[in-house]
Design a protein around this motif. Structure first.
Motif, PDB file in Angstrom:
ATOM      1  N   LEU A   6     121.672  -1.612  59.052  1.00  0.00           N
ATOM      2  CA  LEU A   6     120.919  -0.371  59.195  1.00  0.00           C
ATOM      3  C   LEU A   6     119.431  -0.691  59.290  1.00  0.00           C
ATOM      4  CD1 LEU A   6     123.690   0.636  58.314  1.00  0.00           C
ATOM      5  CD2 LEU A   6     122.591   2.164  56.675  1.00  0.00           C
ATOM      6  N   ALA A   7     118.767  -0.172  60.323  1.00  0.00           N
ATOM      7  CA  ALA A   7     117.323  -0.372  60.490  1.00  0.00           C
ATOM      8  C   ALA A   7     116.641   0.990  60.547  1.00  0.00           C
ATOM      9  CB  ALA A   7     117.033  -1.170  61.759  1.00  0.00           C
ATOM     10  N   TYR A   8     115.696   1.195  59.638  1.00  0.00           N
ATOM     11  CA  TYR A   8     114.963   2.458  59.555  1.00  0.00           C
ATOM     12  C   TYR A   8     113.537   2.250  60.077  1.00  0.00           C
ATOM     13  CZ  TYR A   8     118.795   4.146  56.678  1.00  0.00           C
ATOM     14  OH  TYR A   8     120.052   4.535  56.232  1.00  0.00           O
ATOM     15  N   PHE A   9     113.104   3.153  60.951  1.00  0.00           N
ATOM     16  CA  PHE A   9     111.757   3.094  61.530  1.00  0.00           C
ATOM     17  C   PHE A   9     110.960   4.305  61.082  1.00  0.00           C
ATOM     18  CE2 PHE A   9     114.270   0.425  64.239  1.00  0.00           C
ATOM     19  CZ  PHE A   9     113.415  -0.600  64.612  1.00  0.00           C
ATOM     20  N   LEU A  48     120.467   2.581  63.936  1.00  0.00           N
ATOM     21  CA  LEU A  48     119.034   2.871  63.859  1.00  0.00           C
ATOM     22  C   LEU A  48     118.783   4.305  63.413  1.00  0.00           C
ATOM     23  CD1 LEU A  48     118.550   1.435  67.400  1.00  0.00           C
ATOM     24  CD2 LEU A  48     117.476   0.373  65.448  1.00  0.00           C
ATOM     25  N   SER A  49     117.698   4.466  62.652  1.00  0.00           N
ATOM     26  CA  SER A  49     117.265   5.794  62.241  1.00  0.00           C
ATOM     27  C   SER A  49     115.749   5.862  62.422  1.00  0.00           C
ATOM     28  CB  SER A  49     117.637   6.044  60.779  1.00  0.00           C
ATOM     29  OG  SER A  49     117.211   7.328  60.355  1.00  0.00           O
ATOM     30  N   VAL A  50     115.251   6.946  63.032  1.00  0.00           N
ATOM     31  CA  VAL A  50     113.818   7.072  63.307  1.00  0.00           C
ATOM     32  C   VAL A  50     113.256   8.281  62.577  1.00  0.00           C
ATOM     33  CG1 VAL A  50     112.046   7.315  65.076  1.00  0.00           C
ATOM     34  CG2 VAL A  50     114.129   6.015  65.581  1.00  0.00           C
ATOM     35  N   ILE A  51     112.221   8.022  61.780  1.00  0.00           N
ATOM     36  CA  ILE A  51     111.536   9.070  61.015  1.00  0.00           C
ATOM     37  C   ILE A  51     110.086   9.097  61.470  1.00  0.00           C
ATOM     38  CG2 ILE A  51     110.729   9.738  58.710  1.00  0.00           C
ATOM     39  CD1 ILE A  51     113.296   8.120  57.718  1.00  0.00           C
ATOM     40  N   PHE A  53     106.168  10.780  60.907  1.00  0.00           N
ATOM     41  CA  PHE A  53     105.407  11.444  59.848  1.00  0.00           C
ATOM     42  C   PHE A  53     103.989  11.752  60.318  1.00  0.00           C
ATOM     43  CE2 PHE A  53     105.132   6.867  59.210  1.00  0.00           C
ATOM     44  CZ  PHE A  53     103.823   6.605  58.832  1.00  0.00           C
ATOM     45  N   ASP A  54     103.617  13.011  60.122  1.00  0.00           N
ATOM     46  CA  ASP A  54     102.240  13.489  60.294  1.00  0.00           C
ATOM     47  C   ASP A  54     102.032  14.494  59.167  1.00  0.00           C
ATOM     48  OD1 ASP A  54     103.307  16.075  61.712  1.00  0.00           O
ATOM     49  OD2 ASP A  54     103.921  14.494  63.093  1.00  0.00           O
ATOM     50  N   ARG A  55     101.735  15.746  59.477  1.00  0.00           N
ATOM     51  CA  ARG A  55     101.711  16.739  58.374  1.00  0.00           C
ATOM     52  C   ARG A  55     103.134  17.084  57.955  1.00  0.00           C
ATOM     53  NH1 ARG A  55     100.040  20.068  62.692  1.00  0.00           N
ATOM     54  NH2 ARG A  55      97.876  19.958  62.011  1.00  0.00           N
ATOM     55  N   GLU A  56     104.089  16.858  58.881  1.00  0.00           N
ATOM     56  CA  GLU A  56     105.505  17.043  58.586  1.00  0.00           C
ATOM     57  C   GLU A  56     106.220  15.695  58.687  1.00  0.00           C
ATOM     58  OE1 GLU A  56     107.508  20.621  60.317  1.00  0.00           O
ATOM     59  OE2 GLU A  56     105.710  20.648  61.561  1.00  0.00           O
ATOM     60  N   VAL A  57     107.351  15.588  58.010  1.00  0.00           N
ATOM     61  CA  VAL A  57     108.191  14.388  58.097  1.00  0.00           C
ATOM     62  C   VAL A  57     109.526  14.798  58.688  1.00  0.00           C
ATOM     63  CG1 VAL A  57     109.289  12.536  56.792  1.00  0.00           C
ATOM     64  CG2 VAL A  57     107.048  13.362  56.102  1.00  0.00           C
ATOM     65  N   LYS A  58     109.932  14.127  59.774  1.00  0.00           N
ATOM     66  CA  LYS A  58     111.170  14.508  60.453  1.00  0.00           C
ATOM     67  C   LYS A  58     112.013  13.278  60.735  1.00  0.00           C
ATOM     68  CE  LYS A  58     108.731  18.183  62.973  1.00  0.00           C
ATOM     69  NZ  LYS A  58     108.127  18.484  64.285  1.00  0.00           N
ATOM     70  N   ASN A  59     113.305  13.414  60.484  1.00  0.00           N
ATOM     71  CA  ASN A  59     114.260  12.374  60.880  1.00  0.00           C
ATOM     72  C   ASN A  59     114.690  12.704  62.314  1.00  0.00           C
ATOM     73  OD1 ASN A  59     117.517  11.270  59.580  1.00  0.00           O
ATOM     74  ND2 ASN A  59     116.050  10.199  60.865  1.00  0.00           N
ATOM     75  N   ILE A  60     113.835  12.326  63.289  1.00  0.00           N
ATOM     76  CA  ILE A  60     114.047  12.804  64.661  1.00  0.00           C
ATOM     77  C   ILE A  60     115.290  12.187  65.299  1.00  0.00           C
ATOM     78  CG2 ILE A  60     111.619  13.369  65.067  1.00  0.00           C
ATOM     79  CD1 ILE A  60     111.513  10.802  66.855  1.00  0.00           C
ATOM     80  N   ILE A  61     115.651  10.978  64.857  1.00  0.00           N
ATOM     81  CA  ILE A  61     116.904  10.384  65.325  1.00  0.00           C
ATOM     82  C   ILE A  61     117.691   9.948  64.090  1.00  0.00           C
ATOM     83  CG2 ILE A  61     117.996   8.591  66.727  1.00  0.00           C
ATOM     84  CD1 ILE A  61     115.494   8.539  68.458  1.00  0.00           C
ATOM     85  N   ILE A 116     107.578   0.046  59.189  1.00  0.00           N
ATOM     86  CA  ILE A 116     106.617   1.144  59.046  1.00  0.00           C
ATOM     87  C   ILE A 116     105.438   0.877  59.976  1.00  0.00           C
ATOM     88  CG2 ILE A 116     105.162   2.447  57.455  1.00  0.00           C
ATOM     89  CD1 ILE A 116     106.888   1.234  55.178  1.00  0.00           C
ATOM     90  N   PHE A 117     105.167   1.827  60.854  1.00  0.00           N
ATOM     91  CA  PHE A 117     104.062   1.701  61.810  1.00  0.00           C
ATOM     92  C   PHE A 117     103.051   2.802  61.535  1.00  0.00           C
ATOM     93  CE2 PHE A 117     101.975   3.131  65.634  1.00  0.00           C
ATOM     94  CZ  PHE A 117     101.547   1.962  66.240  1.00  0.00           C
ATOM     95  N   THR A 118     101.763   2.434  61.342  1.00  0.00           N
ATOM     96  CA  THR A 118     100.734   3.451  61.090  1.00  0.00           C
ATOM     97  C   THR A 118      99.411   3.030  61.702  1.00  0.00           C
ATOM     98  OG1 THR A 118      99.592   4.749  59.374  1.00  0.00           O
ATOM     99  CG2 THR A 118     100.129   2.456  58.834  1.00  0.00           C
ATOM    100  N   ASP A 119      98.618   4.022  62.116  1.00  0.00           N
ATOM    101  CA  ASP A 119      97.279   3.713  62.650  1.00  0.00           C
ATOM    102  C   ASP A 119      96.192   4.197  61.690  1.00  0.00           C
ATOM    103  OD1 ASP A 119      97.363   6.482  63.021  1.00  0.00           O
ATOM    104  OD2 ASP A 119      96.228   6.387  64.902  1.00  0.00           O
ATOM    105  N   GLY A 120      96.584   4.522  60.453  1.00  0.00           N
ATOM    106  CA  GLY A 120      95.599   5.026  59.498  1.00  0.00           C
ATOM    107  C   GLY A 120      95.929   4.601  58.080  1.00  0.00           C
TER     108      GLY A 120
END
Length: 212
Positions: A6-9, A48-51, A53-61, A116-120
């Motif tokens: 299982l890989a979570y993004f 794979l699971s894709v989440i 995050f901004d002001r909301e957090v969504k498990n989009i896939i 975990i990928f973030t630009d901030g």
């Protein structure tokens, strides 16, 4: 049932990703899927699971096997905060619910992977720090943090994991290079767990700076 990897993004989609960065993220992530599909073992075991995050957090896939995985376009708002702590909270709930533990009847899944990928930096710092021991307690095979672009603060990722890479930019070439390395990491992680060895991440390309 065969053992799954299982890989979570967790992908930062806060307002600062608007424009070229989010396009580059989409292109890089779609390229990652194509590369993984070339690996027979990944096709057999990877989920794979894709989440986002901004002001909301969504498990989009939601958790999907690689063969059935169909990338969707990742979007971001014009502006808004970066709720990294809430994203960690969601992934902790998903892992506890989705991973199959070893039992008398089944071998159970391999140790999961977290990217975990973030630009901030986290807007919800208190929640982020509350979640660090929870995430560490889930026994991921590897947690990889990516701080991308000039405003990314890698120090927060270093509180969570020893595996942190820093990207100077969020353009298409750099993100493609990062996701190629992620593909190698997942492939290597799958093969090493198959042999009972600990996961060793492959050396990154020159444009990725490993933070020590």
């Amino acid at each position: 049932m065969s053992r799954r990897l299982l890989a979570y993004f967790l992908l930062d989609t806060s307002g600062s990703m608007n424009g070229e960065p989010i396009q580059a993220l989409n292109n890089g992530f779609n390229g990652l899927i194509s590369m993984l599909r070339a690996d027979p073992q990944a096709m057999d075991s990877l989920h794979l699971s894709v989440i986002t995050f901004d002001r909301e957090v969504k498990n989009i896939i939601p958790l999907t096997d690689l063969a059935s995985f169909y990338p969707m376009e990742i979007t971001c708002p014009d502006s808004g905060p970066t709720h990294t702590g809430a994203a960690l909270e969601m992934v902790s709930e998903l892992v506890q619910k989705e991973i199959v533990k070893e039992s008398v009847d089944a071998k159970g899944d391999w140790q999961p992977l977290l990217f975990i990928f973030t630009d901030g930096k986290p807007s919800d710092i208190q929640k982020y720090r509350q979640m660090i021991p929870v995430i560490r307690g889930l026994e991921f095979g590897a947690i990889v943090g990516c701080a991308a672009g000039p405003k990314a603060d890698e120090q927060f990722l270093k509180e969570l994991t020893d595996h942190v890479v820093k990207l100077d930019t969020t353009d298409a070439i750099t993100l493609s290079s990062f996701f190629r390395w992620v593909s190698s990491s997942i492939t290597q992680g799958g093969h090493s767990q198959n042999t009972g060895e600990n996961i060793t991440l492959p050396p990154p390309p020159s444009e990725l700076n490993i933070i020590i």
